[in-house]
Design an enzyme around this catalytic site. Structure first.
Site, PDB file in Angstrom:
ATOM      1  CB  CYS A   1      55.952-102.745 -16.170  1.00 33.21           C
ATOM      2  SG  CYS A   1      54.695-102.245 -17.353  1.00 33.21           S
TER       3      CYS A   1
ATOM      4  CD  GLU B   1      60.084-104.294 -12.671  1.00 31.33           C
ATOM      5  OE1 GLU B   1      58.960-104.039 -13.125  1.00 31.33           O
ATOM      6  OE2 GLU B   1      61.137-104.066 -13.304  1.00 31.33           O
TER       7      GLU B   1
ATOM      8  CE  LYS C   1      65.113-107.295 -29.624  1.00 29.17           C
ATOM      9  NZ  LYS C   1      64.738-108.687 -29.252  1.00 29.17           N
TER      10      LYS C   1
ATOM     11  CD  GLU D   1      56.423 -95.230 -20.537  1.00 30.65           C
ATOM     12  OE1 GLU D   1      56.497 -95.513 -19.317  1.00 30.65           O
ATOM     13  OE2 GLU D   1      56.314 -94.065 -20.944  1.00 30.65           O
TER      14      GLU D   1
END
Length: 483
Positions: free
Chosen positions: A284, A384, A175, A250
Site C-alpha cells: 500500500c 492504485e 481473520k 488502513e
C-alpha cells in the site's frame, strides 16, 4: 503433502461447521498446493466472537507484565522458526526470500516491542487544582476487537494488530486474507504454546464477505481493525456503524516521489526503483508516481528504465530479486492497467507484459514496468495498481509537483528527493499524506512510531504501531479522588 489448518476457537483447533475447505497455491508454481484451510461460515465466526467475549474479564485482569511475558515467549518461538516461516511466506505469497525474511523478522520484533509495552499500559497522573484531590487516568481494554488483515504482508500486519491488542488486555477474533493465511497461523500456534488463555485470540479463515462481515456486525464486537482495499474498508465501516463500533481502517495508496531539480539523480533512481519494484509493487506504500522536474526528466527516465531492466524476476526461493504477483487475477489487473496507460497515450518505456522463459511458464509473473509522458489525470496516475508499475510525470517546479502529488484521492505515503532544505520542509508541511519521507523510499516504516494515512487511505481515527498502536485497543477513564 500440504497441511490442513483448522480454525482456532476458545483454545482449540477445530474444523468449520461447513465441513468445507479451500486451498492456497504457490504464486510461482500454481500447481503446488501450499495448504488447505477452513471455509468458515457466519456461525463459525459467531462462535469465535462468543469465545472472545467470554474471555474478556480474565484477560483484562491479567497483569500487564504477565501479558508481556506471553508476548515475549511468542516472539522467541517465532524467532526459532524464522527460516521455516520465511520459506512458508515465499511459497504462500511469492515475495523474494530476503523480503520474506525481513517481514518475518518484523513480526518477531513487533511482539518483542509490545511485550515491553504491556508493562506500561496503565494511565497518567496529573496535578489537580484542588489541594486534597488525586487526579489520574486509567486505561481499560476496549473489549473484543475484530482484526482483518491483507495478503501482501501476511505475518507482519497480523503481528502489528494482534500484539498491541493483547498487550492492552483486549481479546480478539482474527481473520487473515484467504490468499495467504498459513504464515499467520504460526502466530496463533506460538501464542497458544506461550500460555495465552483460551478465547483471548481466535483465528477463523474463510471469505471476507462471510467471516469479516459477521465479525463487523456481531453485537459483542467492540472494535474493528482492517487493512486492505478502500472499497472493502468502506463497506466494513458501514457494517460497523449501526452499533457504534470503534473503527480503524488502513487502505489504499497512490504514493508519489517528487524528484526536485535539486535532487541527486542517482539517489532519486534508487528511491523510486526500490519503492516501485520492491515486493513486486504489492504494498500500500509502494511508489507508483515519480513526479520529476523537467530539467532531469529525460535522464531520470533513462536511468529508471535501465534499473527496471536489470531486475531479475523469478521464483522467490531461487534467488531472484522480484517474485510473482500473488494470484492470476492480481497479475491480470496489473496488465489491464498497462493496457489502459497505452490507450490513454502514455509511453510504455519498458516492461508491461509477462516475461518469457521456462521459469515463467506457470507463475503469475509480470515485468517491472515504466511509463513516461504520463498526464496526472490518466488512470495510471490516479488509481492504485498494486503491481510493479511506475508512472513518470514531468513537472515545471516544486509548487507544480506538490499540486500534482496531492491531486489524488489517497494520502498514505509520499516522498521527495532534494538537497534543498526549504523544499524538504515545505514538503513535510504541505503534502497530504500520513507518512512523509525525505530522500528515502515511500516503503519501509519503523515499528515504534505511528503509521497511517489520510483521505481515502485511512479512517483517520487511530494510528497503528508504536505507542499509538495501543490507543485503539484501550479506553481512557479519568478518576477524581478527593481525600
Amino acid at each position: 503433502m500440504p497441511t490442513t489448518v483448522q480454525n482456532y476457537v476458545d483454545g482449540e483447533w477445530v474444523d468449520s461447521e461447513t465441513g468445507e475447505t479451500f486451498e492456497t497455491t504457490n504464486p510461482a508454481a500454481p500447481n503446488e498446493v501450499v495448504g488447505r484451510f477452513q471455509r468458515s461460515s457466519a456461525a463459525d465466526a459467531d462462535r469465535a466472537v462468543e469465545a472472545a467475549a467470554a474471555a474478556t474479564d480474565e484477560w483484562a485482569n491479567t497483569p500487564g507484565p504477565k501479558r508481556g511475558r506471553i508476548l515475549e515467549r511468542t516472539a522467541r518461538g517465532l524467532r526459532e522458526r524464522r527460516e521455516e516461516l520465511t520459506e512458508m511466506l515465499v511459497r504462500e505469497e511469492g515475495k523474494a526470500e530476503p523480503e520474506a525474511g525481513g517481514e518475518v523478522q518484523r513480526a518477531i520484533d513487533i511482539f518483542g516491542y509490545f511485550a515491553g509495552k504491556a508493562r506500561d499500559v496503565g494511565g497518567t497522573v496529573s496535578g489537580s487544582s484542588a489541594p486534597d484531590r488525586r487526579l489520574y487516568t486509567v486505561e481499560e481494554p476496549v473489549g473484543v476487537a475484530a482484526l482483518i488483515t491483507p495478503w501482501n504482508y501476511p505475518i507482519a500486519i497480523p503481528a502489528w494488530k494482534i500484539a498491541p491488542a493483547l498487550a492492552a488486555g483486549a481479546t480478539a477474533v482474527f481473520k487473515p486474507a484467504t490468499l495467504a493465511p498459513a504464515v499467520s497461523a504460526a502466530i496463533v500456534e506460538e501464542l497458544d504454546e506461550a500460555g495465552l488463555p483460551d478465547g483471548a485470540l481466535n483465528y477463523v479463515t474463510g471469505p471476507g464477505s462471510v467471516v469479516g462481515d459477521a465479525f463487523a456486525t456481531h453485537p459483542d464486537v467492540d472494535a474493528v481493525s482492517f487493512t486492505g482495499s478502500t472499497m472493502v474498508g468502506e463497506s466494513l465501516r458501514e457494517a460497523a456503524a449501526p452499533d457504534g463500533k470503534r473503527i480503524q481502517l488502513e487502505m489504499g495508496g497512490k504514493n508519489p516521489v517528487v524528484v526536485s531539480e535539486h535532487a541527486d539523480l542517482e539517489r532519486a533512481v534508487d528511491v523510486v526503483a526500490g519503492g516501485a519494484f520492491g515486493v513486486t509493487g504489492q504494498a500500500c506504500t509502494a511508489t507508483s508516481r515519480a513526479i520529476v522536474h523537467e530539467s532531469l526528466y529525460d535522464e531520470f527516465v533513462d536511468r529508471l528504465v535501465e534499473r527496471a531492466e536489470s531486475i531479475e524476476v523469478g521464483p522467490g526461493l531461487e534467488g531472484y530479486r522480484m517474485g510473482p504477483q500473488v494470484s492470476e487475477s492480481e497479475r491480470d489487473g496489473t496488465l489491464d492497467y498497462v493496457d489502459a496507460g497505452q490507450r490513454e497515450g502514455a509511453t510504455l518505456e519498458t516492461g508491461g507484459g509477462v516475461p518469457e522463459g521456462d521459469r515463467f511458464a506457470d507463475g503469475h509473473f509480470v515485468e517491472p514496468t515504466v511509463f513516461s509522458d504520463v498526464d496526472p489525470e490518466m488512470r495510471i496516475a490516479q488509481e492504485e495498481i498494486f503491481g510493479p508499475v511506475v508512472a513518470a510525470i514531468p513537472t515545471t517546479g516544486f509548487d507544480d509537483a506538490l499540486e500534482i502529488a496531492n491531486d489524488v484521492r489517497y494520502g498514505l505515503s509520499a516522498g521527495i528527493v532534494t538537497d534543498d532544505l526549504t523544499e524538504a520542509n515545505r514538503f513535510v508541511d504541505e503534502i497530504e499524506a500520513g507518512v512523509v519521507k525525505v530522500n528515502e523510499g515511500t516503503t519501509g516504516v519503523e515499528l515504534h512510531v505511528p503509521f497511517g494515512g489520510m483521505k481515502a487511505s485511512s479512517s483517520e481515527t487511530f494510528r497503528e504501531q508504536g505507542e499509538a498502536g495501543l490507543d485503539f485497543f484501550t479506553i481512557s477513564k479519568t478518576a477524581y479522588v478527593n481525600y
